[in-house]
Design an enzyme around this catalytic site. Structure first.
Site, PDB file in Angstrom:
ATOM      1  N   ARG A  54      49.501  33.381  39.946  1.00  0.00           N
ATOM      2  CA  ARG A  54      48.240  33.713  39.266  1.00  0.00           C
ATOM      3  C   ARG A  54      47.993  35.207  39.191  1.00  0.00           C
ATOM      4  NH1 ARG A  54      43.787  31.182  43.465  1.00  0.00           N
ATOM      5  NH2 ARG A  54      42.356  32.848  42.889  1.00  0.00           N
ATOM      6  N   HIS A  60      29.288  56.098  37.640  1.00  0.00           N
ATOM      7  CA  HIS A  60      28.508  55.170  38.454  1.00  0.00           C
ATOM      8  C   HIS A  60      27.096  54.999  37.917  1.00  0.00           C
ATOM      9  CE1 HIS A  60      31.284  55.474  42.175  1.00  0.00           C
ATOM     10  NE2 HIS A  60      31.590  54.476  41.393  1.00  0.00           N
ATOM     11  N   ARG A  82      32.923  31.451  49.516  1.00  0.00           N
ATOM     12  CA  ARG A  82      34.234  31.844  50.052  1.00  0.00           C
ATOM     13  C   ARG A  82      34.006  32.585  51.367  1.00  0.00           C
ATOM     14  NH1 ARG A  82      35.300  32.912  44.121  1.00  0.00           N
ATOM     15  NH2 ARG A  82      37.213  31.805  43.605  1.00  0.00           N
ATOM     16  N   CYS A 136      35.342  24.284  40.453  1.00  0.00           N
ATOM     17  CA  CYS A 136      34.826  25.565  40.938  1.00  0.00           C
ATOM     18  C   CYS A 136      35.775  26.730  40.668  1.00  0.00           C
ATOM     19  CB  CYS A 136      34.482  25.496  42.422  1.00  0.00           C
ATOM     20  SG  CYS A 136      35.919  25.199  43.461  1.00  0.00           S
ATOM     21  N   ASN A 147      41.960  27.567  39.601  1.00  0.00           N
ATOM     22  CA  ASN A 147      42.791  28.786  39.678  1.00  0.00           C
ATOM     23  C   ASN A 147      44.125  28.461  40.348  1.00  0.00           C
ATOM     24  OD1 ASN A 147      40.377  29.893  38.854  1.00  0.00           O
ATOM     25  ND2 ASN A 147      39.879  30.780  40.834  1.00  0.00           N
ATOM     26  N   ASP A 148      44.034  27.839  41.523  1.00  0.00           N
ATOM     27  CA  ASP A 148      45.280  27.511  42.221  1.00  0.00           C
ATOM     28  C   ASP A 148      45.962  26.299  41.607  1.00  0.00           C
ATOM     29  OD1 ASP A 148      45.855  29.452  44.161  1.00  0.00           O
ATOM     30  OD2 ASP A 148      44.174  28.761  45.378  1.00  0.00           O
ATOM     31  N   ARG A 156      33.337  26.794  51.949  1.00  0.00           N
ATOM     32  CA  ARG A 156      34.774  26.521  52.061  1.00  0.00           C
ATOM     33  C   ARG A 156      35.281  27.095  53.386  1.00  0.00           C
ATOM     34  NH1 ARG A 156      38.852  28.832  47.630  1.00  0.00           N
ATOM     35  NH2 ARG A 156      38.363  30.825  48.601  1.00  0.00           N
ATOM     36  N   GLU A 208      43.439  21.451  44.707  1.00  0.00           N
ATOM     37  CA  GLU A 208      44.094  22.584  44.066  1.00  0.00           C
ATOM     38  C   GLU A 208      45.607  22.579  44.217  1.00  0.00           C
ATOM     39  OE1 GLU A 208      42.545  26.200  45.794  1.00  0.00           O
ATOM     40  OE2 GLU A 208      42.532  25.355  47.804  1.00  0.00           O
TER      41      GLU A 208
HETATM   42  C1  PEP Z   1      40.611  28.092  42.970  1.00  0.00           C
HETATM   43  O1  PEP Z   1      41.730  28.112  43.487  1.00  0.00           O
HETATM   44  O2  PEP Z   1      40.375  27.622  41.834  1.00  0.00           O
HETATM   45  C2  PEP Z   1      39.447  28.664  43.674  1.00  0.00           C
HETATM   46  C3  PEP Z   1      38.220  28.531  43.200  1.00  0.00           C
HETATM   47  O3  PEP Z   1      39.665  29.305  44.838  1.00  0.00           O
HETATM   48  P1  PEP Z   1      40.274  30.772  44.989  1.00  0.00           P
HETATM   49  O4  PEP Z   1      40.211  31.412  43.646  1.00  0.00           O
HETATM   50  O5  PEP Z   1      39.429  31.439  46.020  1.00  0.00           O
HETATM   51  O6  PEP Z   1      41.675  30.500  45.464  1.00  0.00           O
HETATM   52 MG    MG Z   2      42.147  28.390  45.587  1.00  0.00          MG
END
Ligand code: PEP
Ligand code: MG
Length: 656
Positions: free
Chosen positions: A581, A306, A413, A618, A570-571, A449, A547
């Site tokens: 993912r 740490h 978030r 994002c 991401n989604d 969000r 997404e």
């Molecule tokens: C995404 O889905 O790209 C995103 C930014 O949201 P999360 O990763 O919280 O699902």
């Molecule tokens: Mg998402």
């Protein structure tokens, strides 16, 4: 109800301190008794010390067993937690210096035992990047010894109480250190892990048993602490082994309190000094004036400790595991070190000092060059302004994000607010958080969000059904629209908080324009209610997080009713590629640069451009230097990412 599940642990480096603390926090949200089994041994899932001693490593197969009413959801949630390689680690795995903590931990350059030669600097473990030269601040507090004393039977209860109070005082002091000094989110997580050690029955139970057997509290605590530290040191995993340092730090403070002695701390440390010690605990650093420390040199410690993580968070050049004699270090007046290579020179001569000073200047210039980009408003060569904002999950991240050059918050978030608690946050509590966020960032925008939880991210107070495919299940806006009792307070809080700054509302997981219409209708109802109650409200815009493939294919219709788009790559990647993912075996498909994903991005951008609304990105891909030019070419004008990537992204934008 009894329920169990076998799962392979994918958490990077296994369940060491911070992931273990988060795992235990999650386990404690459930009523059921929960146990983890590994190689024939088991541990209570609600005790982080027991869990760490089980030494669960990455790729280990474990069994999670629960018994109780919510056992099924609990076991499923814990299984999901350990299936996430990033679980419990700071976002993106980077510390505030932008240095990859885990990579640094994996590759200690140099060793602790390499002997010095007259013309070759000695090395230790490279634990925090950067060179430093300075006067030594020696930190060698006297070793704690307690004279064992046999208690009379009538003294035992009072001694147990004294011990309990000393533990409570230690916890209170630790929690106090989270609000003094210059704590960063990573520091707070480490302090939380120390608090867990102090609270855990494994340490206090063992000490208490010794007191019950007639030993004085200080000796009992010292013995129990040393025993537990040795058990940690016997574990082969270096992350778990490094926790011995935490146990010793906590024990030391409990014993000092019991002995009525002051903790020898570091507040006296002069600016620009190199902190030299045999052993430093995370406790010591949590109380230290970090900005004054030019460098750290320590005989004990590892890149995974740490102390190393805190040093990297604060950008302090650090060499640990330095195999010198204590007597030699005590006699040293000056030190030159490089925490990137592990080099150390004790009492350097003038030419060595000059060489190190030149190295420091070079490193400072390189850092300045990048940090100079933090303050710019980046424009492409043809003059397009690109907003580079931060993705945040809690209020404690605002200040580092602004310092890193965030031009607003592109994604807040709100799940964390709900997930960290044992019950749902009230409308007033949410209003206070969103208002503080908006005020801190104003006049820049903050995109909040709405709640994006589901079977994969459970929340105490919401009964999620068992689902075969939680990512395709009752999550995000789907759950919110079915549960106005949860959604309304959030919408009302956002309306109320938006008088404090520039809040925009973003709705996740939209797959059909009807969902957006339903959210807007509910939002209007909440506004009307608040106005009737004469509560001041703002007028936040409502945009859509793009997404799902359905949203991309119907982007024209959705754009007509949305104030902005922000692409959650991401989604979007997960759903376009039909690749979970969280499944590392599918990493080859989980590529936001895949032409299929980029075509979806293109559809979204075309629809936004046609409707005259702005479009941002994002997801994690927003920080990728290879994708930023492509996104901008397609019409993206805003990028939101973790703060440590902001300066680099801005530099990239101005080169396009
Ligand atoms: C995404 O889905 O790209 C995103 C930014 O949201 P999360 O990763 O919280 O699902
Ligand atoms: Mg998402």
């Amino acid at each position: 109800m009894q329920c169990e599940r076998s799962v392979t642990v994918l958490v990077r480096e296994g369940l060491h301190a911070r992931p273990a603390t988060q795992f235990v926090k999650l386990a404690r949200m459930f009523q059921s008794t929960l146990e983890v089994f590994r190689e024939g041994r088991s541990a209570d899932a609600k005790s982080s010390v027991k869990l760490m001693l089980l030494a669960v490593k990455e790729d280990d197969d474990i069994l999670i067993r629960g018994e109780g009413d919510d056992a099924a959801v609990a076991v499923e949630s814990l299984a999901r937690f350990v299936s996430d390689p990033e679980a419990g680690l700071p976002a993106t795995g980077q510390d505030a210096t932008g240095q990859d903590a885990t990579a640094a931990a994996h590759k200690p350059r140099g060793t602790a035992t390499r002997p010095a030669t007259p013309d070759e600097p000695r090395r230790g473990i490279a634990a925090g990047e950067g060179a430093a030269v300075g006067e030594v601040f020696p930190f060698f507090p006297p070793k704690l010894v307690a004279e064992p004393r046999v208690l009379n039977s009538h003294e035992i209860e009072a001694e147990r109480t004294r011990f309990r109070l000393a533990v409570e005082a230690t916890i209170a002091a630790l929690l106090g250190s989270r609000t003094t000094g210059e704590p960063r989110p990573q520091d707070v997580q480490i302090v939380d892990a120390l608090v867990e050690v102090a609270r855990d029955g494994e340490l206090s139970g063992a000490a208490d048993a010794r007191i019950l057997a007639g030993l004085d509290a200080a000796s009992a605590a010292l013995q129990a602490g040393e025993d537990l530290a040795r058990r940690f040191e016997a574990v082969s995993d270096p992350y778990i082994r490094a926790r011995a340092e935490d146990v010793r730090g906590v024990t030391r403070n409990v014993v000092l309190t019991l002995l009525g002695r002051k903790h020898t701390g570091l507040p006296e440390l002069p600016a620009g000094a190199i902190l030299v010690a045999e052993e430093i605990s995370a406790w010591d650093l949590a109380e230290a004036p970090m900005a004054r420390i030019a460098g750290i040199l320590c005989i004990k410690g590892a890149a995974t400790s740490h102390v190393a993580i805190m040093a990297r968070t604060h950008g302090i050049p650090t060499v640990l595991g330095y195999g010198a004699d204590v007597a030699v270090l005590r006699a040293t007046r000056r030190v030159a070190l490089d925490g990137g290579t592990g080099e150390v020179v004790l009492d350097p001569d003038d030419s060595t000092v000059q060489a190190f000073e030149a190295r420091i200047m070079q490193q400072t210039a390189a850092r300045k060059t990048l940090s100079a980009y933090a303050r710019i408003e980046p424009r492409t060569r043809d003059g397009r302004l690109i907003e580079v904002a931060a993705n945040l999950g809690s209020l404690s991240e605002i200040e580092p994000a602004l310092r890193a050059g965030a031009m607003g918050v592109g994604l807040f978030r709100t799940e964390l607010l709900f997930m960290e608690r044992r019950c749902l946050p009230s409308e007033d509590e949410q209003t206070a958080v969103y208002a503080e966020l908006a005020k801190a960032v104003a006049p820049r925008p903050v995109i909040v969000r709405t709640l994006d939880v589901g079977g994969d991210k459970p929340v105490a107070g919401i009964d999620f059904p068992d689902e075969q495919n939680p990512f395709l299940g009752w999550r995000g806006v789907r759950m919110c629209l079915d549960r106005p009792d949860i959604f309304r307070p959030q919408l009302r809080a956002l309306l109320r908080a938006s008088v404090a700054g520039n809040i925009k509302v973003m709705v996740p997981m939209i797959a059909d324009v009807g969902e957006l219409r339903a959210v807007k209708a509910l939002f209007d109802e909440c506004r009307a209610e608040l106005e009737a109650e004469q509560v001041p409200v703002g007028a936040p815009e409502i945009g859509v997080m793009m997404e799902t493939p359905a949203a991309a294919l119907m982007a024209d219709e959705i754009a007509a009713e949305s104030a902005f788009f922000s692409i959650g790559t991401n989604d979007l990647t997960q759903y376009v590629m039909a690749a979970d993912r969280l499944n590392p075996r599918l990493a080859g498909l989980s590529r936001p640069d895949h032409p299929a994903v980029l075509r979806a991005v293109d559809l979204i951008c075309q629809a936004a451009n046609k409707a005259g609304i702005w479009v941002g990105v994002c997801g994690e891909a927003a920080a990728r230097e290879d994708l930023i030019p492509e996104f901008i070419r397609l019409g993206v004008t805003a990028l939101s990412m973790s703060p440590s990537s902001i300066a680099r992204a801005k530099k990239c934008v101005i080169g396009i």
